[in-house]
Design a protein around this motif. Sequence first.
Motif, PDB file in Angstrom:
ATOM      1  N   LEU A 167       1.311  -1.088   0.009  1.00 19.78           N
ATOM      2  CA  LEU A 167      -0.233  -0.221  -0.441  1.00 19.78           C
ATOM      3  C   LEU A 167       1.091   1.518   0.143  1.00 19.78           C
ATOM      4  N   ASP A 168      -0.023   2.398  -0.232  1.00 18.06           N
ATOM      5  CA  ASP A 168       1.234   3.493  -0.536  1.00 18.06           C
ATOM      6  C   ASP A 168       1.256   3.923   0.879  1.00 18.06           C
ATOM      7  N   PHE A 169       1.614   4.711   0.972  1.00 19.92           N
ATOM      8  CA  PHE A 169       2.369   5.627   2.834  1.00 19.92           C
ATOM      9  C   PHE A 169       1.663   7.043   2.189  1.00 19.92           C
ATOM     10  N   VAL A 170       0.774   7.434   2.777  1.00 20.62           N
ATOM     11  CA  VAL A 170       0.628   8.791   3.158  1.00 20.62           C
ATOM     12  C   VAL A 170       0.789   9.196   4.515  1.00 20.62           C
ATOM     13  N   MET A 171       1.041  10.293   4.456  1.00 19.38           N
ATOM     14  CA  MET A 171       1.612  11.429   5.326  1.00 19.38           C
ATOM     15  C   MET A 171       1.035  12.702   5.367  1.00 19.38           C
ATOM     16  N   LYS A 172      -0.114  13.151   6.368  1.00 18.08           N
ATOM     17  CA  LYS A 172      -1.001  13.675   6.735  1.00 18.08           C
ATOM     18  C   LYS A 172      -0.547  14.870   8.087  1.00 18.08           C
ATOM     19  N   LEU A 173      -0.112  16.220   7.741  1.00 15.15           N
ATOM     20  CA  LEU A 173      -0.153  16.805   8.691  1.00 15.15           C
ATOM     21  C   LEU A 173      -1.148  17.217   9.464  1.00 15.15           C
ATOM     22  N   GLU A 174      -1.235  17.180  10.483  1.00 14.99           N
ATOM     23  CA  GLU A 174      -2.772  17.772  10.987  1.00 14.99           C
ATOM     24  C   GLU A 174      -2.768  19.222  12.590  1.00 14.99           C
ATOM     25  N   LYS A 175      -3.413  19.587  12.723  1.00 14.16           N
ATOM     26  CA  LYS A 175      -3.217  19.673  14.171  1.00 14.16           C
ATOM     27  C   LYS A 175      -3.300  18.886  15.548  1.00 14.16           C
ATOM     28  N   ALA A 176      -2.830  19.398  16.262  1.00 17.60           N
ATOM     29  CA  ALA A 176      -2.993  18.827  17.188  1.00 17.60           C
ATOM     30  C   ALA A 176      -3.736  17.769  18.016  1.00 17.60           C
ATOM     31  N   GLU A 177      -4.755  19.305  17.897  1.00 16.69           N
ATOM     32  CA  GLU A 177      -6.397  18.488  18.829  1.00 16.69           C
ATOM     33  C   GLU A 177      -7.043  17.675  18.376  1.00 16.69           C
ATOM     34  N   SER A 178      -6.900  17.494  16.565  1.00 16.02           N
ATOM     35  CA  SER A 178      -7.595  16.958  15.972  1.00 16.02           C
ATOM     36  C   SER A 178      -6.799  15.464  15.857  1.00 16.02           C
ATOM     37  N   ILE A 179      -5.637  15.486  16.034  1.00 23.58           N
ATOM     38  CA  ILE A 179      -4.844  14.387  16.223  1.00 23.58           C
ATOM     39  C   ILE A 179      -5.430  13.815  18.073  1.00 23.58           C
ATOM     40  N   TYR A 180      -5.626  14.727  19.131  1.00 27.89           N
ATOM     41  CA  TYR A 180      -5.733  13.966  20.084  1.00 27.89           C
ATOM     42  C   TYR A 180      -6.874  13.349  19.880  1.00 27.89           C
ATOM     43  N   SER A 181      -8.111  14.309  19.331  1.00 24.47           N
ATOM     44  CA  SER A 181      -8.777  13.685  19.889  1.00 24.47           C
ATOM     45  C   SER A 181      -9.161  12.840  18.966  1.00 24.47           C
ATOM     46  N   HIS A 182      -9.036  12.545  17.617  1.00 30.40           N
ATOM     47  CA  HIS A 182      -9.082  10.958  16.548  1.00 30.40           C
ATOM     48  C   HIS A 182      -8.330  10.066  17.986  1.00 30.40           C
ATOM     49  N   SER A 183      -7.108  10.444  18.281  1.00 28.13           N
ATOM     50  CA  SER A 183      -6.502   9.354  19.259  1.00 28.13           C
ATOM     51  C   SER A 183      -7.214   8.492  20.214  1.00 28.13           C
ATOM     52  N   ASN A 184      -8.172   9.765  21.150  1.00 26.90           N
ATOM     53  CA  ASN A 184      -9.082   9.557  21.949  1.00 26.90           C
ATOM     54  C   ASN A 184     -10.084   8.552  21.802  1.00 26.90           C
ATOM     55  N   PHE A 185     -10.784   8.483  20.703  1.00 27.38           N
ATOM     56  CA  PHE A 185     -12.515   8.343  20.471  1.00 27.38           C
ATOM     57  C   PHE A 185     -11.250   6.533  19.897  1.00 27.38           C
ATOM     58  N   LEU A 186     -10.064   6.762  19.654  1.00 25.40           N
ATOM     59  CA  LEU A 186      -9.587   5.444  19.202  1.00 25.40           C
ATOM     60  C   LEU A 186      -9.314   4.598  20.493  1.00 25.40           C
ATOM     61  N   LEU A 187      -8.614   5.327  21.357  1.00 24.19           N
ATOM     62  CA  LEU A 187      -9.016   4.565  22.339  1.00 24.19           C
ATOM     63  C   LEU A 187     -10.290   4.011  23.619  1.00 24.19           C
ATOM     64  N   ALA A 188     -10.661   5.345  23.033  1.00 26.73           N
ATOM     65  CA  ALA A 188     -12.250   5.005  23.996  1.00 26.73           C
ATOM     66  C   ALA A 188     -12.779   3.736  23.424  1.00 26.73           C
ATOM     67  N   LEU A 189     -12.660   3.514  21.703  1.00 23.52           N
ATOM     68  CA  LEU A 189     -13.263   2.210  21.205  1.00 23.52           C
ATOM     69  C   LEU A 189     -12.600   0.593  21.854  1.00 23.52           C
ATOM     70  N   HIS A 190     -11.072   1.231  21.802  1.00 22.40           N
ATOM     71  CA  HIS A 190     -10.314  -0.235  22.464  1.00 22.40           C
ATOM     72  C   HIS A 190     -11.106  -0.538  23.617  1.00 22.40           C
ATOM     73  N   PHE A 191     -10.406   0.507  24.136  1.00 22.35           N
ATOM     74  CA  PHE A 191     -11.318   0.175  25.540  1.00 22.35           C
ATOM     75  C   PHE A 191     -12.317  -0.536  26.154  1.00 22.35           C
ATOM     76  N   SER A 192     -13.203   0.137  25.725  1.00 20.99           N
ATOM     77  CA  SER A 192     -14.405  -0.276  25.456  1.00 20.99           C
ATOM     78  C   SER A 192     -15.164  -1.812  24.351  1.00 20.99           C
ATOM     79  N   PHE A 193     -14.066  -2.065  23.553  1.00 16.11           N
ATOM     80  CA  PHE A 193     -13.964  -3.694  23.915  1.00 16.11           C
ATOM     81  C   PHE A 193     -13.516  -4.536  24.454  1.00 16.11           C
ATOM     82  N   ILE A 194     -11.980  -4.077  24.821  1.00 14.13           N
ATOM     83  CA  ILE A 194     -11.272  -4.755  26.455  1.00 14.13           C
ATOM     84  C   ILE A 194     -12.558  -5.413  27.494  1.00 14.13           C
ATOM     85  N   GLY A 195     -13.117  -3.639  27.884  1.00 17.36           N
ATOM     86  CA  GLY A 195     -14.234  -3.955  28.553  1.00 17.36           C
ATOM     87  C   GLY A 195     -14.869  -5.192  28.404  1.00 17.36           C
TER      88      GLY A 195
END
Length: 186
Positions: free
Chosen positions: A42-70
């Motif tokens: 697959l091609d590699f794509v690097m996106k530059l985003e603001k820290a707030e959007s990276i943190y919010s997306h990361s927090n969403f994925l963490l909440a999803l992962h922790f919900s699944f594990i729980g």
Amino acid sequence: FPVTIGRQHSPFLNVQAINLSNLPQGEKVVLLAAVKKQWTHLDFVMKLEKAESIYSHSNFLLALHFSFIGFALLLLILTVYIYISTKRIWYLLYILYSAMGLLYLSVNLGILRNFVFRDFIYFSEVRIYASCYWFLLLGLFLSETLELKRNQPGLNRTLHLLQSLVFGFSLYCLLCLDFGRYRDWE
């Protein structure tokens, strides 16, 4: 100064957040990024985003992962209750199989590395051994559930022989890792 956010695309690629606010204003800045890409076409794509959007997306994925594990842990606790009530061996094998699967997923999602055991360095080994024991327990669970001992004794003996060999070899490797004998192989 890179900071890992916790979002993990694969076991080999982590998203890094870099604080760019301390860089001089109005000057041209070159950022170098090292990317380790293996076994993919697959091609590699690097996106530059603001820290707030990276943190919010990361927090969403963490909440999803922790919900699944729980949720999986809740089902595991329910299965423990069923095992205590019935005392059937296949529930015990299913509990062990599920626990190995949760361990494997927790390592792959970065939950154990980033949130539980921050100073532990053998996560790649835990991933390998958890997957090995995961499949061993799956074989034991299926042979017990399908009653291979009664229905196909030859296949059952072969399956147990192969599982014993894999278990013995993995136990030997764990002992070598613990006692540092792997250094003699280099």
